[in-house]
Motif scaffolding. Structure first.
Motif, short mmCIF file in Angstrom:
data_model
loop_
_atom_site.label_atom_id
_atom_site.label_comp_id
_atom_site.label_asym_id
_atom_site.label_seq_id
_atom_site.Cartn_x
_atom_site.Cartn_y
_atom_site.Cartn_z
N GLU A 1 -46.56 -34.32 3.69
CA GLU A 1 -46.43 -35.46 4.48
C GLU A 1 -46.14 -36.82 3.50
O GLU A 1 -47.00 -37.00 2.74
CB GLU A 1 -47.74 -35.92 5.17
CG GLU A 1 -48.07 -34.88 6.16
CD GLU A 1 -49.53 -35.06 6.84
OE1 GLU A 1 -49.69 -36.31 7.12
OE2 GLU A 1 -50.18 -34.21 7.59
N PRO A 2 -45.36 -37.49 4.05
CA PRO A 2 -44.80 -38.73 3.24
C PRO A 2 -46.04 -39.57 2.86
O PRO A 2 -46.74 -39.94 3.94
CB PRO A 2 -43.46 -39.61 4.01
CG PRO A 2 -43.11 -38.36 4.82
CD PRO A 2 -44.25 -37.22 5.23
N ILE A 3 -46.20 -40.46 2.04
CA ILE A 3 -47.32 -41.32 1.84
C ILE A 3 -46.89 -42.69 2.00
O ILE A 3 -45.97 -43.02 1.39
CB ILE A 3 -47.98 -41.24 0.36
CG1 ILE A 3 -48.42 -39.62 0.20
CG2 ILE A 3 -49.09 -42.19 0.37
CD1 ILE A 3 -49.55 -39.33 1.06
N ASP A 4 -47.36 -43.33 2.92
CA ASP A 4 -47.06 -44.82 3.09
C ASP A 4 -46.92 -45.49 1.95
O ASP A 4 -48.03 -45.56 1.02
CB ASP A 4 -47.88 -45.64 4.29
CG ASP A 4 -47.64 -45.02 5.48
OD1 ASP A 4 -46.93 -44.26 5.87
OD2 ASP A 4 -48.69 -45.05 6.23
N GLU A 5 -45.94 -46.40 1.69
CA GLU A 5 -45.84 -47.17 0.50
C GLU A 5 -47.00 -48.02 0.19
O GLU A 5 -47.34 -48.39 -0.96
CB GLU A 5 -44.41 -48.07 0.57
CG GLU A 5 -43.13 -47.20 0.29
CD GLU A 5 -41.96 -47.90 0.45
OE1 GLU A 5 -40.86 -47.55 0.04
OE2 GLU A 5 -42.07 -48.95 1.16
N ASP A 6 -47.50 -48.80 1.23
CA ASP A 6 -48.56 -49.72 1.11
C ASP A 6 -50.12 -48.75 0.53
O ASP A 6 -50.87 -49.51 0.50
CB ASP A 6 -48.90 -50.35 2.27
CG ASP A 6 -49.22 -49.71 3.55
OD1 ASP A 6 -49.19 -48.37 3.44
OD2 ASP A 6 -49.31 -50.29 4.51
N ARG A 7 -50.03 -47.69 0.53
CA ARG A 7 -51.04 -47.06 -0.05
C ARG A 7 -50.81 -46.40 -1.27
O ARG A 7 -51.68 -45.52 -1.81
CB ARG A 7 -51.28 -45.64 0.79
CG ARG A 7 -51.76 -46.10 2.36
CD ARG A 7 -52.39 -44.80 3.23
NE ARG A 7 -52.99 -45.24 4.36
CZ ARG A 7 -53.76 -44.52 5.10
NH1 ARG A 7 -54.23 -43.39 4.56
NH2 ARG A 7 -54.11 -44.78 6.06
N ILE A 8 -49.71 -46.77 -2.08
CA ILE A 8 -49.30 -46.48 -3.39
C ILE A 8 -49.44 -47.93 -4.55
O ILE A 8 -48.71 -48.75 -3.98
CB ILE A 8 -48.04 -45.58 -3.63
CG1 ILE A 8 -48.13 -44.48 -2.68
CG2 ILE A 8 -47.88 -45.52 -5.13
CD1 ILE A 8 -46.81 -43.87 -2.57
N LEU A 9 -50.16 -47.60 -5.49
CA LEU A 9 -50.33 -48.59 -6.51
C LEU A 9 -49.75 -48.10 -7.75
O LEU A 9 -50.11 -47.00 -8.24
CB LEU A 9 -51.82 -49.15 -6.76
CG LEU A 9 -51.87 -50.30 -7.50
CD1 LEU A 9 -53.22 -51.01 -7.33
CD2 LEU A 9 -51.68 -49.90 -9.16
N HIS A 10 -48.37 -48.63 -8.09
CA HIS A 10 -47.64 -48.38 -9.36
C HIS A 10 -48.22 -49.44 -10.47
O HIS A 10 -47.92 -50.57 -10.37
CB HIS A 10 -46.12 -48.09 -9.06
CG HIS A 10 -45.13 -47.92 -10.17
ND1 HIS A 10 -45.25 -48.56 -11.50
CD2 HIS A 10 -44.56 -46.82 -10.22
CE1 HIS A 10 -44.43 -47.68 -12.09
NE2 HIS A 10 -44.03 -46.68 -11.39
N LEU A 11 -48.63 -48.73 -11.62
CA LEU A 11 -49.40 -49.39 -12.58
C LEU A 11 -48.65 -49.19 -14.12
O LEU A 11 -48.53 -48.12 -14.31
CB LEU A 11 -50.86 -49.23 -12.71
CG LEU A 11 -51.68 -50.10 -13.65
CD1 LEU A 11 -52.87 -50.19 -13.04
CD2 LEU A 11 -51.70 -49.30 -15.19
N GLY A 12 -48.13 -50.10 -14.66
CA GLY A 12 -47.80 -50.07 -15.99
C GLY A 12 -46.37 -49.90 -16.01
O GLY A 12 -45.76 -49.75 -17.41
N GLY A 13 -45.48 -50.08 -15.04
CA GLY A 13 -44.01 -49.93 -15.44
C GLY A 13 -43.26 -51.12 -16.40
O GLY A 13 -43.78 -52.16 -16.34
N ARG A 14 -42.46 -50.47 -16.97
CA ARG A 14 -41.77 -51.34 -18.02
C ARG A 14 -40.17 -50.95 -18.18
O ARG A 14 -39.54 -51.71 -18.81
CB ARG A 14 -42.51 -51.33 -19.52
CG ARG A 14 -42.65 -49.94 -20.05
CD ARG A 14 -43.44 -50.31 -21.35
NE ARG A 14 -43.55 -49.10 -22.38
CZ ARG A 14 -44.38 -48.15 -21.91
NH1 ARG A 14 -45.28 -48.10 -21.15
NH2 ARG A 14 -44.27 -47.09 -23.03
#
Length: 295
Positions: free
Chosen positions: A150-163
């Motif tokens: 099932e797709p996960i809602d974007e507001d339930r995902i935290l992306h950390l450390g992107g560079r």
């Protein structure tokens, strides 16, 4: 509850290729024993294999997701904790598919956005679309073949450390509802205040527990070189440990994955030792913080 380790030793649908060599290398160099030495019960170890009739990258990738989903679902049904070691970071699509989605969020530690689509990618690299697949932005028909997807809602995902984001991907990810904590901001403003805000945002979105995805190239390669994809300054091991501890003060973990490690770039096994420390941090006691009293 025991920890059951599930390995997926593939990269780009090829066994023991590049980062597909990482899971076996970690296991052979004491990954499980390190947890046992810390008092963490570790049960069975299983390895996911590819059906012989799947021989293109796309069908191979999604077949592995389907098998990983089944493995995770089985581990959870036994009351145990699934800990995944995988070559592909998109394995989290399979891992999350094996979990109950009610109240589930995702913490995504990664140097890269993984938010490309077939229309924006310049390389066709499927792992670079992992988060887009997870949120239902692309490859939807293939993903729906994975039991439990099932797709996960974007507001339930935290992306950390992107560079390191591709140009068009950068536009997409900044237009999304993902909660982004960029590497540069973490380095200049500090992990704790930024991450607390992000974790509160997940909680406000209804998140009650999380899958923790840790792509090892989020780490600074001077401390822990992970693969050929990234050699710019990243998150310190100490910073990653701080982040994991803080996450666990806000949410229980439903599962976790360590991915994208190629031992060819780690001749001194410094990343192996870092991965062991990070894995132990998933299970060692922490003071729970269901409120913002520590903010």
């Amino acid at each position: 509850m025991s920890v059951q380790i599930v390995t997926v030793p593939y990269a780009s649908g090829r066994p023991d290729f590049r980062t597909g060599r990482g899971p076996g290398h970690l296991v052979r160099h004491g990954f499980a024993q390190s947890l046992r030495d810390a008092g963490v019960p570790v049960g069975t170890l299983q390895s996911i294999g590819l059906p012989p009739d799947r021989d293109t990258e796309v069908e191979s990738l999604f077949a592995l997701h389907e098998r990983l989903s089944y493995a995770v679902r089985t581990v959870v049904s036994q009351g145990d904790f699934p800990l995944i070691l995988a070559g592909n970071c998109s394995s989290t699509v399979g891992a999350v598919s094996g979990l109950d989605k009610d109240g589930l969020g995702v913490l995504w530690f990664d140097a890269h956005g993984d938010y490309n689509t077939p229309e924006t990618t310049a390389t066709g690299y499927l792992d670079g679309m992992a988060l887009s697949i997870l949120t239902g932005q692309c490859w939807r028909r293939m993903a729906e073949n994975i039991k439990g997807f099932e797709p996960i809602d974007e507001d339930r995902i935290l992306h950390l450390g992107g560079r390191h984001f591709d140009d068009e991907e950068n536009i997409l990810i900044h237009r999304s509802n993902l909660y982004l904590l960029l590497n540069e901001d973490l380095r200049t403003q500090g992990i704790a205040p930024l991450l607390r805000d992000g974790l509160r945002s997940l909680r406000d979105a209804g998140v009650e527990r999380v899958h923790l995805h840790f792509d090892l190239d989020v780490l600074d390669p001077t401390e822990a070189p992970a693969n050929f994809h990234e050699n710019s300054a990243g998150l310190s091991v100490a910073g990653a440990l701080e982040a994991i501890t803080l996450v666990r003060q806000y949410f229980p973990l439903a599962s976790a994955a360590f991915t994208a490690y190629d031992p060819a770039y780690d001749p001194e096994n410094s990343t192996v030792e870092a991965a062991k420390r990070l894995a132990r941090a998933l299970f060692l006691p922490v003071e729970s913080s269901g409120t913002d009293s520590q903010a």
